[in-house]
Design a protein around this motif. Structure first.
Motif, PDB file in Angstrom:
ATOM      1  N   LEU A  92       0.851  -1.185   0.000  1.00 35.37           N
ATOM      2  CA  LEU A  92       0.000   0.000   0.000  1.00 35.37           C
ATOM      3  C   LEU A  92       0.889   1.237   0.000  1.00 35.37           C
ATOM      4  O   LEU A  92       1.966   1.234   0.600  1.00 35.37           O
ATOM      5  N   GLY A  93       0.429   2.306  -0.657  1.00 35.01           N
ATOM      6  CA  GLY A  93       1.184   3.543  -0.656  1.00 35.01           C
ATOM      7  C   GLY A  93       0.304   4.718  -1.021  1.00 35.01           C
ATOM      8  O   GLY A  93      -0.758   4.546  -1.648  1.00 35.01           O
ATOM      9  N   PHE A  94       0.735   5.910  -0.626  1.00 37.15           N
ATOM     10  CA  PHE A  94      -0.001   7.128  -0.976  1.00 37.15           C
ATOM     11  C   PHE A  94       0.989   8.120  -1.548  1.00 37.15           C
ATOM     12  O   PHE A  94       1.981   8.484  -0.898  1.00 37.15           O
ATOM     13  N   LEU A  95       0.743   8.571  -2.788  1.00 33.25           N
ATOM     14  CA  LEU A  95       1.660   9.448  -3.504  1.00 33.25           C
ATOM     15  C   LEU A  95       1.307  10.903  -3.241  1.00 33.25           C
ATOM     16  O   LEU A  95       0.164  11.328  -3.482  1.00 33.25           O
ATOM     17  N   ILE A  96       2.303  11.656  -2.784  1.00 38.17           N
ATOM     18  CA  ILE A  96       2.094  13.058  -2.418  1.00 38.17           C
ATOM     19  C   ILE A  96       3.103  13.918  -3.173  1.00 38.17           C
ATOM     20  O   ILE A  96       4.293  13.934  -2.851  1.00 38.17           O
ATOM     21  N   PRO A  97       2.676  14.659  -4.208  1.00 32.96           N
ATOM     22  CA  PRO A  97       3.591  15.587  -4.886  1.00 32.96           C
ATOM     23  C   PRO A  97       3.784  16.849  -4.044  1.00 32.96           C
ATOM     24  O   PRO A  97       2.819  17.402  -3.500  1.00 32.96           O
ATOM     25  N   LEU A  98       5.018  17.291  -3.932  1.00 34.94           N
ATOM     26  CA  LEU A  98       5.342  18.483  -3.155  1.00 34.94           C
ATOM     27  C   LEU A  98       5.722  19.601  -4.120  1.00 34.94           C
ATOM     28  O   LEU A  98       6.824  19.642  -4.659  1.00 34.94           O
ATOM     29  N   GLY A  99       4.765  20.526  -4.356  1.00 35.14           N
ATOM     30  CA  GLY A  99       5.012  21.602  -5.306  1.00 35.14           C
ATOM     31  C   GLY A  99       5.104  21.063  -6.715  1.00 35.14           C
ATOM     32  O   GLY A  99       4.644  19.958  -7.028  1.00 35.14           O
ATOM     33  N   GLY A 100       5.696  21.837  -7.605  1.00 35.21           N
ATOM     34  CA  GLY A 100       5.913  21.406  -8.969  1.00 35.21           C
ATOM     35  C   GLY A 100       4.639  21.364  -9.797  1.00 35.21           C
ATOM     36  O   GLY A 100       3.551  21.717  -9.334  1.00 35.21           O
ATOM     37  N   PRO A 101       4.743  20.889 -11.052  1.00 32.63           N
ATOM     38  CA  PRO A 101       3.577  20.864 -11.941  1.00 32.63           C
ATOM     39  C   PRO A 101       2.437  19.992 -11.449  1.00 32.63           C
ATOM     40  O   PRO A 101       1.288  20.187 -11.877  1.00 32.63           O
ATOM     41  N   LEU A 102       2.719  19.027 -10.547  1.00 40.96           N
ATOM     42  CA  LEU A 102       1.658  18.148 -10.051  1.00 40.96           C
ATOM     43  C   LEU A 102       1.180  18.534  -8.659  1.00 40.96           C
ATOM     44  O   LEU A 102       0.168  17.988  -8.204  1.00 40.96           O
ATOM     45  N   GLY A 103       1.873  19.437  -8.009  1.00 45.35           N
ATOM     46  CA  GLY A 103       1.562  19.733  -6.608  1.00 45.35           C
ATOM     47  C   GLY A 103       1.062  21.131  -6.348  1.00 45.35           C
ATOM     48  O   GLY A 103       1.209  21.634  -5.230  1.00 45.35           O
ATOM     49  N   GLY A 104       0.477  21.786  -7.365  1.00 46.47           N
ATOM     50  CA  GLY A 104      -0.180  23.057  -7.101  1.00 46.47           C
ATOM     51  C   GLY A 104       0.484  24.270  -7.691  1.00 46.47           C
ATOM     52  O   GLY A 104      -0.106  25.362  -7.644  1.00 46.47           O
ATOM     53  N   SER A 105       1.681  24.145  -8.250  1.00 48.00           N
ATOM     54  CA  SER A 105       2.336  25.348  -8.768  1.00 48.00           C
ATOM     55  C   SER A 105       1.632  25.889 -10.004  1.00 48.00           C
ATOM     56  O   SER A 105       1.777  27.069 -10.337  1.00 48.00           O
TER      57      SER A 105
END
Length: 389
Positions: free
Chosen positions: A360-373
């Protein structure tokens, strides 16, 4: 004148007396002859019961290579020397390593499915207004076969389904096939507990979709956006399997450190995506195709085993630097993306040649094109299940 005659009794007495003296002389003479004087000081036969025993002289020092010198601690002077001894010690070390580190040797083959449920928003390069809402489920059936201690081969067939709702597309459900991938892997031992994994994967251009389709192929564009959303939900860790009309060549090299309980790995790979077909934009104002496109991913992972590996929590993280296949003017959603994935894995033996694997895993983008920038964020929930046999 008459002389007195000797008395017969006197003669008898004298005879007995002479015989006694002779016997006494026979006894006394040997005694005197063989008698020894008591030992005095300074003689060789001196024995002093009160004196301390003398210490023996020291032995000569042992020379390296002499019989009985060296050897393993558990074998002492009886340890074999030379080539035979070195071979035995090497075999003992290998057996100890196998006992300590390979306590849970998996069967050589594994078949399973890696599933990621993605939800959120992405930026469609052909739309400069609002983000595109997506809910996708991507499935990657895989087969992995360890041929020996060094070499292994693998194959994956990705596909996905989901809903696309954006400024260009009305809400539409779509299904898309990804690029089928074949790979070869090698794992070289550096030293105890340290290995060097290398691999090469080839993704053949079987993915559905086209960002610039023909007029009679209206469903191709939603399929291309769906594959783009899948790559985003997976944190750009992999783009070669989800970029239509591209041949992907993916070399990888890494480092792994494994003990009985602790596992650490780091790797870097380069996805080179070579254009093989697809439509072209009418002008630069409509869009720009990059041939080739690329995605460079550097990752690290850490996990710790509990209950002999039946529960293994850990953390994965990677940095992806990507040049997207299609851009449009200032709407270039390429760049660097950092993602973390906390999770847990499990290996449950079902017998000597069978084991169940899950994760099991949960992917969390931090900033960048996938994380809200770019005013869009997408996350992914991973479920993996496999059977080793």
């Amino acid at each position: 004148m008459l002389r007195p005659t000797p008395c017969s009794c006197s003669r008898s007495v004298r005879t007995k007396l002479a015989f006694g003296l002779s016997a006494l002389a026979l006894v006394a003479v040997p005694t005197l002859a063989f008698a020894q004087a008591p030992p005095g000081k300074g003689t060789d036969m001196e024995l002093d019961p009160d004196a301390a025993p003398a210490e023996p002289p020291p032995l000569p020092p042992a020379q390296e290579g002499d019989w009985g010198v060296g050897g393993a601690e558990e074998e002492g002077k009886f340890a074999p020397s030379g080539k035979t001894g070195a071979k035995k010690r090497e075999e003992a070390e290998k057996a100890e390593e196998a006992k300590a580190e390979d306590y849970r040797v998996l069967p050589p083959r594994e078949f399973g499915v890696d599933t990621v449920i993605g939800f959120g928003e992405i930026r469609d390069v052909l739309s400069d207004t609002n983000p595109t809402d997506v809910t996708v489920a991507s499935f990657v059936p895989y087969f992995f076969w360890r041929l020996n201690d060094t070499w292994a081969i693998g194959a994956r067939v990705p596909f996905a389904t989901g809903t696309i709702d954006g400024p260009i597309e009305d809400p539409v459900d779509s299904f898309a096939l990804g690029n089928i991938e074949a790979s070869v892997h090698a794992r070289f031992k550096l030293k105890r507990r340290m290995t060097l994994p290398v691999s090469f994967a080839l993704a053949v251009p079987t993915a559905s979709g086209d960002m610039f389709p023909e007029q009679n192929d209206a469903g191709a564009r939603p399929q291309a956006v769906l594959n783009q959303a899948v790559a985003g939900a997976r944190g750009w860790e992999e783009q070669a399997p989800y970029t239509p009309n591209r041949l992907g060549a993916v070399p990888s090299v890494g480092f792994a450190y494994d003990t009985r309980l602790l596992h650490f790995a780091a790797s870097t790979k380069f996805e080179l995506m070579i254009k093989t077909g697809g439509g072209t934009p009418e002008s630069a104002n409509v869009g720009t195709i990059h041939a080739p496109a690329y995605n460079w991913v550097t990752s690290a992972s850490f996990s710790y085993d509990f209950l002999d590996g039946m529960v293994s929590p850990g953390l994965r993280a990677w940095l992806a630097v990507s040049q997207q296949a299609v851009t449009k003017g200032t709407s270039d959603y390429s760049g660097a993306q950092f993602v973390i994935e906390p999770g847990a894995n499990s290996t449950i033996p079902l017998g000597k040649s069978l084991a169940l694997r899950a994760g099991l895993g949960f992917l969390i983008p931090l900033g960048g094109p996938l994380g809200g920038s770019n005013s869009a964020t997408i996350n992914g929930f991973r479920v993996r299940a496999g059977l080793a046999f």
